[in-house]
Design an enzyme around this catalytic site. Structure first.
Site, PDB file in Angstrom:
ATOM      1  N   ASP A  82       0.849  -1.106   0.097  1.00 18.80           N
ATOM      2  CA  ASP A  82       0.056  -0.033   0.122  1.00 18.80           C
ATOM      3  C   ASP A  82       0.983   1.256   0.047  1.00 18.80           C
ATOM      4  OD1 ASP A  82      -2.569   1.124   0.087  1.00 18.80           O
ATOM      5  OD2 ASP A  82      -2.597   1.123   2.233  1.00 18.80           O
ATOM      6  N   GLY A 208     -10.059   4.396   1.695  1.00 20.49           N
ATOM      7  CA  GLY A 208     -10.846   4.963   2.784  1.00 20.49           C
ATOM      8  C   GLY A 208     -11.945   4.083   2.945  1.00 20.49           C
ATOM      9  N   THR A 232      -8.696   0.854   8.605  1.00 19.62           N
ATOM     10  CA  THR A 232      -8.806   1.157   9.949  1.00 19.62           C
ATOM     11  C   THR A 232      -9.699   0.091  10.595  1.00 19.62           C
ATOM     12  OG1 THR A 232      -8.520   3.538   9.170  1.00 19.62           O
ATOM     13  CG2 THR A 232      -9.944   3.280  11.202  1.00 19.62           C
TER      14      THR A 232
HETATM   15  P1  13P Z   1      -9.334   2.951   5.878  1.00 15.03           P
HETATM   16  O1  13P Z   1      -8.070   3.199   6.778  1.00 15.03           O
HETATM   17  O2  13P Z   1     -10.262   4.224   5.724  1.00 15.03           O
HETATM   18  O3  13P Z   1      -9.901   1.675   5.859  1.00 15.03           O
HETATM   19  O4  13P Z   1      -8.674   3.171   4.167  1.00 15.03           O
HETATM   20  C1  13P Z   1      -7.777   2.195   3.907  1.00 15.03           C
HETATM   21  C2  13P Z   1      -7.120   2.347   2.669  1.00 15.03           C
HETATM   22  O5  13P Z   1      -7.570   2.978   1.891  1.00 15.03           O
HETATM   23  C3  13P Z   1      -5.646   2.027   2.722  1.00 15.03           C
HETATM   24  O6  13P Z   1      -5.017   2.387   1.660  1.00 15.03           O
END
Ligand code: 13P
Length: 404
Positions: A82, A208, A232
């Site tokens: 990521d 996100g 998250t």
């Molecule tokens: P969240 O942390 O909001 O789940 O987003 C994850 C994300 O986009 C990782 O690149």
């Protein structure tokens, strides 16, 4: 089913308009639990690691864990790095064996980002890996990367030029989405996804994901978001599950680490299962899986009844399965997911599928086209498409467009 390139997972999801969860794991327990959830749900999954996670565990150990945990795995899985702004670290992960990387050049001028991304795509190709690209920062700080300031969005033409010039496999546009916990329901620019996909049909990464509503997921996936990022939510479940167990341990004065691991694993698996499959509506019933069914399934929508009937038929483990418009009352996302699951379910049994929608018969060994009760054509999907047959049939024409 072995570990596969990211492209193999997202291209199919994009073509059939379903979303594949891309879940950031933080250690061995969460990696194993997310993979176990995918296997249990018979769904593909993208395992993501942040740069911070790779550095904290150590690249050799993390990759050895991945290798060991995916040996002989039965669902398509892939390992993705990521947001990585560090060009050298991208090379290190690509050569170690990561299947794909997201080069985060979003803080650079677009021209510089583009130049570096072209170079990374070439390097990734040389080791059989794929690349996700982005030109605007996704709002929010995640594992030490990013900012809480919302970045300006580039124009559509800049985004398209970036996609075409770099040859990336997945594109991650900013659409009002943010990493972390949303303070209010996010206002998302879904049209931006449609505009990009209409001009350049490329799988879109939806960042996100934590905190978006089901309606937002359904809409965005239907528009082309094939990779749905969740980080998250896992962190919250992981930490809270540990906390709840340890509070109980203190009360009981009982200190057994394997019980802690088992409890946390179960919670992470459940969270991951919710992301990778569609049993949400069963969970939403007052009695969940214990909910008694009423006369003729009243209280359930037609699509929900269809899913339950399908599960009932499979519970008998039949040798011959006849699916008569089995997905006709499902929304496109659920239909696509069920279609993917059907590939597994059909193994080892003879299956007849009666369908008006192309997505459900794409992998059929033989397709018979009926007109007024007479067989007028026969062949595989590719043969029929080559002969232009399916395009001439009502309903199938739009299905063909939708499935790319
Ligand atoms: P969240 O942390 O909001 O789940 O987003 C994850 C994300 O986009 C990782 O690149």
């Amino acid at each position: 089913m072995p570990v596969v390139p990211l492209k193999e997972i997202v291209d199919r999801a994009f073509a059939e308009r379903y979303g594949v969860a891309a879940i950031n794991v933080v250690n061995d327990l969460t990696m194993e639990a997310v993979l176990a959830a995918a296997v249990e749900q018979r769904a593909p999954v993208i395992i993501q690691t942040s740069v911070k996670t790779v550095r904290s565990i150590g690249i050799d150990l993390l990759f050895a864990m991945w290798r060991a945990m995916t040996a002989g795995i039965e669902v398509p899985v892939t390992l993705h790095l990521d947001h990585c702004p560090d060009r050298e670290f991208i090379s290190v992960c690509l050569h170690k064996g990561w299947n794909s990387v997201l080069f985060d050049g979003s803080r650079l001028p677009v021209a510089e980002n583009q130049r570096l991304t072209v170079d990374i795509v070439a390097e990734a190709r040389s080791v059989g890996a794929n690349v996700e690209g982005e030109i605007e920062a996704i709002t929010g700080v995640e594992d030490g990367i990013g900012s809480d300031e919302e970045a300006d969005r580039e124009s559509l033409s800049v985004a398209l030029e970036f996609i075409r010039t770099t040859g990336i496999d997945v594109f991650a546009p900013a659409i009002g989405n943010a990493h972390g916990v949303y303070r209010a329901e996010p206002k998302l620019d879904a049209q931006r996804v449609s505009d990009i996909v209409a001009a350049e049909p490329i799988p879109i990464a939806l960042h996100g994901g934590t905190g978006m509503t089901d309606a937002q997921f359904t809409d965005l996936i239907a528009r082309g978001c094939a990779k749905v990022n969740i980080s998250t939510a896992l962190k919250i479940v992981y930490m809270k599950s540990n906390l709840a167990f340890l509070e109980g341990a203190r009360e009981r004065n009982s200190w057994d680490p394997p019980s802690l691991f088992a409890a946390v694993r179960a919670d992470v698996m459940q969270m991951a299962a919710e992301q990778v499959n569609v049993h949400d509506f069963i969970e939403s019933l007052p009695g969940s899986y214990q909910e008694p069914l009423r006369e003729r399934g009243s209280g359930l929508s037609t699509g929900q009844k269809q899913l339950i009937n399908f599960a009932r038929a499979l519970a008998h483990n039949p040798r011959i399965l006849i699916l008569d418009e089995a997905t006709s009352a499902l929304d496109p996302v659920t239909e696509a997911r069920l279609t993917a699951a059907l590939d597994e379910v059909m193994k080892g049994r003879t299956t007849f599928v009666i369908a008006h929608r192309l997505a459900t018969i794409r992998n059929a060994t033989r397709i018979l086209v009926f007109d007024q009760g007479r067989v007028i054509e026969a062949g595989t999907y590719d043969e029929l498409v080559q002969r232009g047959i399916l395009l001439t049939m009502n309903g199938l024409a739009s299905a063909l467009r939708n499935s790319g």
